[in-house]
Write an enzyme that holds these catalytic residues in place. Structure first.
Site, PDB file in Angstrom:
ATOM      1  N   GLY A 156     -44.226  18.828  56.003  1.00 56.08           N
ATOM      2  CA  GLY A 156     -43.941  17.419  56.324  1.00 56.08           C
ATOM      3  C   GLY A 156     -43.656  17.184  57.788  1.00 56.08           C
ATOM      4  N   CYS A 157     -44.575  17.627  58.667  1.00 53.19           N
ATOM      5  CA  CYS A 157     -44.330  17.528  60.118  1.00 53.19           C
ATOM      6  C   CYS A 157     -44.945  16.291  60.767  1.00 53.19           C
ATOM      7  CB  CYS A 157     -44.848  18.789  60.819  1.00 53.19           C
ATOM      8  SG  CYS A 157     -43.937  20.260  60.379  1.00 53.19           S
ATOM      9  N   SER A 158     -45.373  15.316  59.966  1.00 50.45           N
ATOM     10  CA  SER A 158     -45.986  14.126  60.579  1.00 50.45           C
ATOM     11  C   SER A 158     -44.937  13.250  61.257  1.00 50.45           C
ATOM     12  CB  SER A 158     -46.725  13.306  59.515  1.00 50.45           C
ATOM     13  OG  SER A 158     -45.812  12.635  58.690  1.00 50.45           O
ATOM     14  N   SER A 159     -43.671  13.407  60.875  1.00 45.15           N
ATOM     15  CA  SER A 159     -42.615  12.541  61.441  1.00 45.15           C
ATOM     16  C   SER A 159     -41.252  13.188  61.224  1.00 45.15           C
ATOM     17  CB  SER A 159     -42.655  11.162  60.757  1.00 45.15           C
ATOM     18  OG  SER A 159     -42.464  11.311  59.362  1.00 45.15           O
ATOM     19  N   GLY A 160     -40.218  12.503  61.722  1.00 42.97           N
ATOM     20  CA  GLY A 160     -38.835  12.834  61.383  1.00 42.97           C
ATOM     21  C   GLY A 160     -38.385  14.255  61.644  1.00 42.97           C
ATOM     22  N   LEU A 206     -42.568  28.241  59.161  1.00 45.36           N
ATOM     23  CA  LEU A 206     -43.511  27.259  58.620  1.00 45.36           C
ATOM     24  C   LEU A 206     -42.698  26.070  58.123  1.00 45.36           C
ATOM     25  CD1 LEU A 206     -46.731  27.622  56.627  1.00 45.36           C
ATOM     26  CD2 LEU A 206     -44.957  26.113  55.700  1.00 45.36           C
ATOM     27  N   SER A 251     -30.001  16.632  50.482  1.00 42.15           N
ATOM     28  CA  SER A 251     -29.460  15.328  50.914  1.00 42.15           C
ATOM     29  C   SER A 251     -28.068  15.142  50.323  1.00 42.15           C
ATOM     30  CB  SER A 251     -30.378  14.229  50.375  1.00 42.15           C
ATOM     31  OG  SER A 251     -29.804  12.958  50.543  1.00 42.15           O
ATOM     32  N   TYR A 253     -34.702   9.479  43.499  1.00 39.82           N
ATOM     33  CA  TYR A 253     -34.548  10.363  44.663  1.00 39.82           C
ATOM     34  C   TYR A 253     -33.420  11.357  44.412  1.00 39.82           C
ATOM     35  CZ  TYR A 253     -33.759  11.602  49.632  1.00 39.82           C
ATOM     36  OH  TYR A 253     -33.593  12.262  50.830  1.00 39.82           O
TER      37      TYR A 253
HETATM   38  N1  LIG Z   1     -33.451  10.909  57.329  1.00 38.17           N
HETATM   39  C1  LIG Z   1     -32.431  10.956  56.492  1.00 38.17           C
HETATM   40  O1  LIG Z   1     -31.504  10.141  56.536  1.00 38.17           O
HETATM   41  C2  LIG Z   1     -32.373  12.037  55.457  1.00 38.17           C
HETATM   42  C3  LIG Z   1     -31.186  12.204  54.750  1.00 38.17           C
HETATM   43  C4  LIG Z   1     -31.106  13.190  53.782  1.00 38.17           C
HETATM   44  C5  LIG Z   1     -32.207  13.992  53.540  1.00 38.17           C
HETATM   45  N2  LIG Z   1     -33.364  13.801  54.234  1.00 38.17           N
HETATM   46  C6  LIG Z   1     -34.485  14.663  53.918  1.00 38.17           C
HETATM   47  O2  LIG Z   1     -35.086  15.124  55.110  1.00 38.17           O
HETATM   48  C7  LIG Z   1     -36.444  15.485  54.834  1.00 38.17           C
HETATM   49  C8  LIG Z   1     -37.356  14.913  55.898  1.00 38.17           C
HETATM   50  O3  LIG Z   1     -37.309  13.501  55.837  1.00 38.17           O
HETATM   51  P1  LIG Z   1     -37.265  12.604  57.153  1.00 38.17           P
HETATM   52  O4  LIG Z   1     -35.947  11.962  57.184  1.00 38.17           O
HETATM   53  O5  LIG Z   1     -37.724  13.356  58.319  1.00 38.17           O
HETATM   54  O6  LIG Z   1     -38.293  11.437  56.750  1.00 38.17           O
HETATM   55  P2  LIG Z   1     -39.822  11.196  57.150  1.00 38.17           P
HETATM   56  O7  LIG Z   1     -39.915  10.935  58.604  1.00 38.17           O
HETATM   57  O8  LIG Z   1     -40.294  10.162  56.209  1.00 38.17           O
HETATM   58  O9  LIG Z   1     -40.522  12.595  56.843  1.00 38.17           O
HETATM   59  C9  LIG Z   1     -40.936  12.973  55.566  1.00 38.17           C
HETATM   60  C10 LIG Z   1     -42.139  13.847  55.707  1.00 38.17           C
HETATM   61  O10 LIG Z   1     -42.554  14.299  54.392  1.00 38.17           O
HETATM   62  C11 LIG Z   1     -43.947  14.204  54.363  1.00 38.17           C
HETATM   63  N3  LIG Z   1     -44.507  14.191  53.033  1.00 38.17           N
HETATM   64  C12 LIG Z   1     -44.329  13.286  52.030  1.00 38.17           C
HETATM   65  N4  LIG Z   1     -45.060  13.615  50.969  1.00 38.17           N
HETATM   66  C13 LIG Z   1     -45.711  14.765  51.285  1.00 38.17           C
HETATM   67  C14 LIG Z   1     -46.618  15.614  50.600  1.00 38.17           C
HETATM   68  N5  LIG Z   1     -47.025  15.352  49.362  1.00 38.17           N
HETATM   69  N6  LIG Z   1     -47.068  16.728  51.223  1.00 38.17           N
HETATM   70  C15 LIG Z   1     -46.685  17.011  52.479  1.00 38.17           C
HETATM   71  N7  LIG Z   1     -45.860  16.228  53.198  1.00 38.17           N
HETATM   72  C16 LIG Z   1     -45.377  15.123  52.600  1.00 38.17           C
HETATM   73  C17 LIG Z   1     -44.266  12.941  55.141  1.00 38.17           C
HETATM   74  O11 LIG Z   1     -45.632  12.936  55.482  1.00 38.17           O
HETATM   75  P3  LIG Z   1     -46.568  11.624  55.474  1.00 38.17           P
HETATM   76  O12 LIG Z   1     -46.489  11.054  56.848  1.00 38.17           O
HETATM   77  O13 LIG Z   1     -47.920  12.166  55.130  1.00 38.17           O
HETATM   78  O14 LIG Z   1     -46.018  10.694  54.427  1.00 38.17           O
HETATM   79  C18 LIG Z   1     -43.330  13.132  56.327  1.00 38.17           C
HETATM   80  O15 LIG Z   1     -43.911  13.986  57.269  1.00 38.17           O
HETATM   81  C19 LIG Z   1     -36.731  14.986  53.431  1.00 38.17           C
HETATM   82  O16 LIG Z   1     -36.605  16.068  52.531  1.00 38.17           O
HETATM   83  C20 LIG Z   1     -35.628  13.987  53.173  1.00 38.17           C
HETATM   84  O17 LIG Z   1     -35.342  13.835  51.800  1.00 38.17           O
HETATM   85  C21 LIG Z   1     -33.473  12.842  55.187  1.00 38.17           C
END
Ligand SMILES: NC(=O)c1ccc[n+]([C@@H]2O[C@H](COP(=O)([O-])OP(=O)(O)OC[C@H]3O[C@@H](n4cnc5c(N)ncnc54)[C@H](OP(=O)(O)O)[C@@H]3O)[C@@H](O)[C@H]2O)c1
Length: 282
Positions: free
Chosen positions: A10-14, A7, A134, A147
């Site tokens: 946060g699967c809408s993106s990234g 499971l 992170s 953050y």
């Molecule tokens: N990308 C990087 O450089 C990086 C680096 C270090 C750590 N991370 C970590 O990686 C993880 C994923 O981030 P990402 O990089 O893939 O960015 P992302 O594309 O912005 O994905 C973040 C996801 O979290 C969801 N989300 C936010 N608030 C939520 C809530 N209340 N309930 C359920 N879902 C929620 C967003 O959904 P919505 O579309 O609904 O907002 C989105 O699907 C995060 O924990 C981030 O801190 C990322």
């Protein structure tokens, strides 16, 4: 190996989205969750089960959702606590509520979702809880407290969970990515503010410009990052024949940031050893 049931929040993106693709590619079962169910339509078409889950819901509603998730395939093997957002801004510019909201999503979200799966995993004496942290969970930089604070909190909480649940057969994995090319720093996802306080204005502007400059130019490939995590859980590929570690950094930048932090910490301990060691009762 029997297919694992995952499971992911946060699967809408990234990363969340990439996890679902990689999990299905390996022949495992994926339950993709997001707060906006319409964002999961294409993942459903690729074979994922989908559920609405906003990690800021109250514990009862999250418990109910997790029970529904467990009912889909009869059990759950792996939870990926992935959902989070970046809150930027100076201490003085961000309100208590801004900090509170970030902790609600990035810390209390994973706390509630993990609390909902733990009784199930404990009863089965097996299960893996993954926390996407992170480099901000290792190193605090200016204008990143909203953050960084959340990711430092997750690091300590997950490390403690590992210590108490490992003897029961449960595994914990903390993932520390550097900069990866996702939507994390995009308009609409990133919450940040330019300081209205003259003393901070220039540095705050530079911080925001730096984030904007990094957005969608990050070196990290989310596909490669999630493939490593799936390898670790399944103990195959890069992880074959190796035990899953408690932590894995992802990206050359993450390696440098964490190594520097460790070196600086060791130097600090050595430089101040006489003082540090002087405070026990005579
Ligand atoms: N990308 C990087 O450089 C990086 C680096 C270090 C750590 N991370 C970590 O990686 C993880 C994923 O981030 P990402 O990089 O893939 O960015 P992302 O594309 O912005 O994905 C973040 C996801 O979290 C969801 N989300 C936010 N608030 C939520 C809530 N209340 N309930 C359920 N879902 C929620 C967003 O959904 P919505 O579309 O609904 O907002 C989105 O699907 C995060 O924990 C981030 O801190 C990322």
């Amino acid at each position: 190996m029997a297919p694992l049931v995952w499971l992911v929040t946060g699967c809408s993106s990234g990363f969340g989205r990439e996890f679902v693709h990689e999990i299905l590619k390996r022949g495992d079962k994926a339950i993709a969750t997001a707060r906006r169910p319409e964002s999961l339509e294409d993942l459903k078409k690729t074979g994922a089960a989908v559920l609405q889950l906003d990690v800021t819901w109250d514990q009862n509603r999250i418990n109910e959702t997790i029970n529904n998730a467990i009912a889909i395939y009869g059990h759950l093997d792996v939870l990926v606590n992935n959902a989070a957002y970046v809150l930027g801004g100076a201490w003085e510019d961000l309100s208590y509520q801004d900090f509170h909201d970030a902790f609600e999503t990035n810390v209390f979200g994973p706390l509630k979702v993990t609390k909902a799966v733990l009784p199930h995993m404990r009863a089965r004496k097996t299960g893996t809880n993954i926390f996407i942290s992170s480099i901000s969970g290792w190193n605090g930089i200016g204008f990143d407290a909203g953050y960084s604070g959340t990711k430092f909190a997750i690091e300590g909480m997950a490390e403690s969970l590992d210590d108490e649940a490992r003897p029961l057969g449960l595994r914990t994995l903390i993932v520390d990515p550097g900069y990866f090319r996702t939507d994390l720093l995009s308009q609409g996802k990133l919450k940040t503010t330019v300081s209205s306080i003259p003393e901070y204005a220039e540095a705050s502007k530079a911080f925001n410009q730096a984030l904007a400059g990094i957005n969608h130019k990050q070196a990290g490939d989310p596909k490669k990052g999630v493939a490593v995590v799936v390898d670790l859980v399944r103990q195959e590929g890069v992880a074959s024949g190796r035990e899953m570690p408690l932590r894995i950094a992802l990206g050359q930048d993450a390696y440098e940031v964490i190594k520097n932090k460790c070196s600086e910490t060791i130097k600090l301990l050595e430089d101040w050893k006489d003082v540090i060691s002087s405070t026990d009762l005579d």
